[in-house]
Design an enzyme around this catalytic site. Structure first.
Site, PDB file in Angstrom:
ATOM      1  N   ASP A   1       0.876  -1.160   0.000  1.00 53.02           N
ATOM      2  CA  ASP A   1       0.000   0.000   0.000  1.00 53.02           C
ATOM      3  C   ASP A   1       0.920   1.218   0.000  1.00 53.02           C
ATOM      4  OD1 ASP A   1      -3.109   0.828   1.044  1.00 53.02           O
ATOM      5  OD2 ASP A   1      -1.504   2.289   1.287  1.00 53.02           O
TER       6      ASP A   1
ATOM      7  N   ARG B   1      -5.828  11.626  -1.024  1.00 52.54           N
ATOM      8  CA  ARG B   1      -5.803  11.545  -2.476  1.00 52.54           C
ATOM      9  C   ARG B   1      -7.110  12.053  -3.036  1.00 52.54           C
ATOM     10  NH1 ARG B   1      -3.244   5.952  -3.768  1.00 52.54           N
ATOM     11  NH2 ARG B   1      -1.241   6.914  -3.388  1.00 52.54           N
TER      12      ARG B   1
HETATM   13  O1  NTC Z   1      -5.492   0.378  -4.447  1.00 50.04           O
HETATM   14  C1  NTC Z   1      -4.863  -0.204  -3.567  1.00 50.04           C
HETATM   15  O2  NTC Z   1      -5.238  -1.264  -3.047  1.00 50.04           O
HETATM   16  C2  NTC Z   1      -3.569   0.366  -3.095  1.00 50.04           C
HETATM   17  C3  NTC Z   1      -3.733   1.800  -2.776  1.00 50.04           C
HETATM   18  O3  NTC Z   1      -4.370   2.539  -3.814  1.00 50.04           O
HETATM   19  C4  NTC Z   1      -4.552   1.958  -1.533  1.00 50.04           C
HETATM   20  N1  NTC Z   1      -4.550   3.336  -1.091  1.00 50.04           N
HETATM   21  O4  NTC Z   1      -3.673   3.673  -0.339  1.00 50.04           O
HETATM   22  O5  NTC Z   1      -5.363   4.106  -1.588  1.00 50.04           O
HETATM   23  C5  NTC Z   1      -2.347   2.364  -2.639  1.00 50.04           C
HETATM   24  O6  NTC Z   1      -2.226   3.571  -2.742  1.00 50.04           O
HETATM   25  O7  NTC Z   1      -1.413   1.599  -2.469  1.00 50.04           O
END
Ligand code: NTC
Length: 752
Positions: free
Chosen positions: A165, A447
């Site tokens: 992650d 994000r």
């Molecule tokens: O989509 C995922 O499972 C991984 C991920 O997008 C999760 N996240 O942190 O949003 C990441 O940033 O690693």
């Protein structure tokens, strides 16, 4: 607090880690004969061969032994499917899996959690059974977000952890170097192999003064994102130091480190201090605090350490920031935000305010939000928009329930969501916004890419601190500035919110975890069968990627020439597609559906055989059916954002062989390499303009590919002329084996 045992995970004690670090650092100091930064001490303290390792910041590849591995349920499925393809019987490094991605926010915590347990039963059972089989600790749905659980239970100053992650760097708040990786990296380390990382440069971030008023730790990283941009931290560690760090809580520093992922940083870290010691004790880890105290010299930068770049932030004059929309580096100071909203024509009316998630859901965060709510309540006000609150873990939720914050949120109309990522990764069922409707939301997440929260590309998401998101919820408009603007109470009398305040941790300690949140690994799981229904809609045995055929790539079509931002969300969207994260055939139907091509079209491709325009996945599937391989042309920072290796596996699965771009985000570039796709960079970024999507391309020089050797992209134009373009790559010798064998996984498995 800790009602669970780590079970049979044989793990070194923190003291043993510190002793090994101390030995390594002594060896490396003698070799380098110069001061070391904190991140250097942690990395070199975990070297496989401290005597022999080549150390050159920004260029050499370090071979490292991490102390821990962590995965979340959306990425862990591919990790476990890869494990099943190997001969590994038990993970060699303490590992946990955290179920925090597959719970969709719809009606509220309890209802959403029981719905998720029903909907995702097949996947949760798979995760639980495979975890037991391989000796992995399994945190069940409802236990909390991976990054909070790690901070509360496993992270420690000076540790090195990899996580599937991109926000694993959250652990930097407790002085641990957490690094986001794709699943294939994690499998290597689970197998007991050393893990390879390009030796990062170090960007020093000196925090002067101290935060006051409405300025929060979140605003530090929002400002830094505006300074560095989404690619400014690539191949670097952001290392915090200075008196200002002492004024920020451990969880506040975690927030700052968490969003280092948004500037592409390899990781972020802060030095061991009293606040960390306090947090360790507050979370029942006195022994760790004692060991850290004994080795504190290795948990801080040397006084005269030298940084590759230096940024100074004066916390005393720092004001709240608002970042967005659509990119986390579009930073606006709050005092200028109203003017910018009007200049840019962003939707002024708020449609929701979302507080919490993995970035800002600490006791401190939630208490600050609650102090604003309390002021509004006293004036007879309620939230004017849906106000969604996500505690980061069950421990936090229980503590906030006990101490009354959750009740305050509910009194103003707030909804407490499940302790999961929820809307922060698009797991949000928003009945009230129709697809495409323009609207604005305030989020305390990390994000805000287009569609990231609710799949609506016209939802303008603005990243702020929890207290700003809460104050704006009472105003119901994004142009409200609580530092300058008044509200009118239900008594008709104007008032201004006072700046929030809160203790770092709960004055009466954290509430206890219920024991059924965690499944400890059994002593021996080798007898456990992990079955995957061949007709499953969500889980599929991993197909093997074919080895390289030993030849140059000749006259391949371009699937799409992408223009502008192309994050892993554009390549493999999250949200409702998380359902297929264990099924490569099915999830490949979302390949690049969020991307914009050089003609400005979203998810469109011209099929060079039929001359018909279709979606990108349909076009790729047609090429695959014809046995034709293809390439993608990318722009700057291709693959920005997430660790999801699906964004590399999907193009590979549909016959993609190379991505040629102006530049790559670190995690995604490695994920492409590990899955047998060539990530190649234009030696001259302007050569991107010479490419027409209808060109055929050959990649010349593969038969002699070596580290540092350039390759040639030969364009075959429709006018029967050719143009040669120089390309660079960053493969080292071991990585070239991944390419030649077809994938890193293929180097770990025997054909069964
Ligand atoms: O989509 C995922 O499972 C991984 C991920 O997008 C999760 N996240 O942190 O949003 C990441 O940033 O690693």
């Amino acid at each position: 607090i800790r009602l669970f045992s780590l079970g049979s995970q044989k793990q070194q004690t923190t003291g043993q880690v510190y002793e090994k670090m101390d030995d390594n650092i002594t060896i490396v100091r003698k070799r380098l004969n110069r001061p070391l930064t904190l991140s250097e001490k942690i990395l070199y303290g975990h070297l496989h061969e401290p005597h022999a390792q080549e150390i050159a910041r920004g260029s050499s590849y370090l071979k490292l032994f991490p102390d821990r591995i962590a995965c979340q349920d959306a990425t862990a499925q591919m990790v476990l499917l890869q494990l099943l393809a190997t001969d590994i019987s038990r993970v060699h490094v303490p590992t946990t899996i955290h179920s925090d991605h597959l719970i969709e926010a719809q009606r509220g915590g309890k209802a959403d959690l029981s719905r998720a347990k029903y909907i995702n039963k097949e996947v949760y059972d798979f995760l639980a059974d495979a975890s037991a089989k391989y000796g992995i600790g399994y945190w069940k749905a409802g236990s909390g977000i991976m990054h909070q659980i790690l901070l509360e239970n496993y992270a420690f100053p000076g540790g090195l952890m990899i996580g599937t992650d991109s926000h694993t760097c959250n652990a930097g708040g407790l002085g641990m170097l957490g690094i986001g990786v794709g699943g294939s990296d994690a499998v290597d380390v689970m197998a007991g192999k050393s893990w390879e990382l390009k030796c990062p440069k170090v960007i020093g971030i000196k925090l002067n003064g101290r935060l006051s008023g409405w300025a929060s730790p979140k605003d530090v990283i929002l400002k830094i994102a505006g300074i560095l941009s989404v690619k400014g931290g690539t191949d670097s560690v952001l290392e915090y130091f200075g008196e200002g760090v002492e004024s920020i809580s451990c969880t506040g520093m975690a927030t700052i480190c968490n969003m280092g992922a948004e500037v592409g940083a390899t990781s972020s870290v802060s030095p061991y201090n009293q606040r960390m010691s306090d947090f360790l004790k507050a979370t029942d880890r006195q022994q760790v605090a004692d060991s850290a105290e004994k080795y504190a010299r290795n948990l801080q930068s040397d006084e005269d350490a030298v940084y590759d770049d230096l940024i100074e932030i004066d916390l005393s004059t720092l004001e709240p920031h608002v970042n967005g929309p659509f990119t986390p580096d579009l930073a606006t100071p709050l005092s200028l935000f109203k003017m910018r909203v009007r200049q840019e024509g962003w939707p002024e009316t708020m449609s929701a305010s979302l507080v919490g998630s993995d970035t800002n859901s600490s006791y401190e965060d939630m208490s600050k939000a609650a102090s604003i709510v309390e002021q509004g309540l006293k004036k007879g006000l309620k939230s004017r928009v849906p106000f969604l609150v996500t505690p980061g873990s069950e421990q936090l939720r229980a503590t906030l329930e006990r101490d009354g914050q959750l009740n305050l949120f509910e009194q103003v109309g707030g909804t407490t969501l499940a302790t999961a990522c929820g809307p922060s990764i698009g797991q949000w069922d928003r009945k009230q916004t129709l697809q495409g409707e323009r609207n604005s939301i305030m989020i305390s997440y990390n994000r805000n890419f287009s569609g990231n929260n609710d799949s609506n590309p016209n939802t303008h998401a603005f990243i702020v601190s929890p207290e700003i998101a809460t104050a704006m919820a009472f105003a119901g408009k994004i142009t409200f500035n609580p530092m300058t603007d008044s509200m009118v109470g239900s008594d008709g009398i104007p008032f201004k919110f006072k700046a929030p305040s809160s203790p770092d941790s709960p004055p009466n300690g954290y509430a206890a975890y219920s024991a059924d949140m965690y499944q400890a690994p059994p002593e021996d799981g080798s007898h456990i069968e992990v079955n995957i229904n061949p007709h499953s809609d969500r889980l599929q045995i991993l197909p093997r990627f074919p080895a390289w055929n030993g030849k140059d790539y000749e006259s391949l079509p371009i699937l799409t020439k992408i223009k502008g931002k192309c994050t892993t969300d554009h390549i493999s969207m999250a949200g409702k597609w998380l359902r297929y994260r264990g099924h490569l055939e099915h999830i490949s139907n979302n390949l690049l559906i969020g991307s914009t091509n050089s003609d400005g079209q979203v998810n469109q491709a011209m099929n060079v055989f039929t001359n018909e325009v279709a979606s990108i996945p349909e076009t790729a599937r047609d090429y695959k059916a014809r046995g034709v391989s293809w390439v993608i042309i990318g722009d700057e920072n291709y693959g920005e954002g997430s660790s999801r290796e699906h964004a590399a596996m999907e193009p590979r699965y549909l016959n993609g062989l190379s991505v040629i771009a102006k530049s790559f985000a670190r995690i995604h570039e490695t994920n492409l390499k590990r899955n047998g796709i060539l990530p190649l960079t234009f030696s001259d970024p302007n050569d991107y303009e010479k490419i027409d999507p209808s060109d055929r391309v050959s990649i010349i020089g593969l038969t002699n590919i070596k580290p540092g050797n350039p390759l040639t992209l030969r364009l075959h134009k429709s006018t029967n002329t050719t143009i040669d373009i120089p390309l660079t790559h960053t493969f080292n010798q071991e990585q070239l084996e991944w390419f030649k064998r077809g994938s890193a996984l293929n180097t770990m498995t025997h054909d069964k």
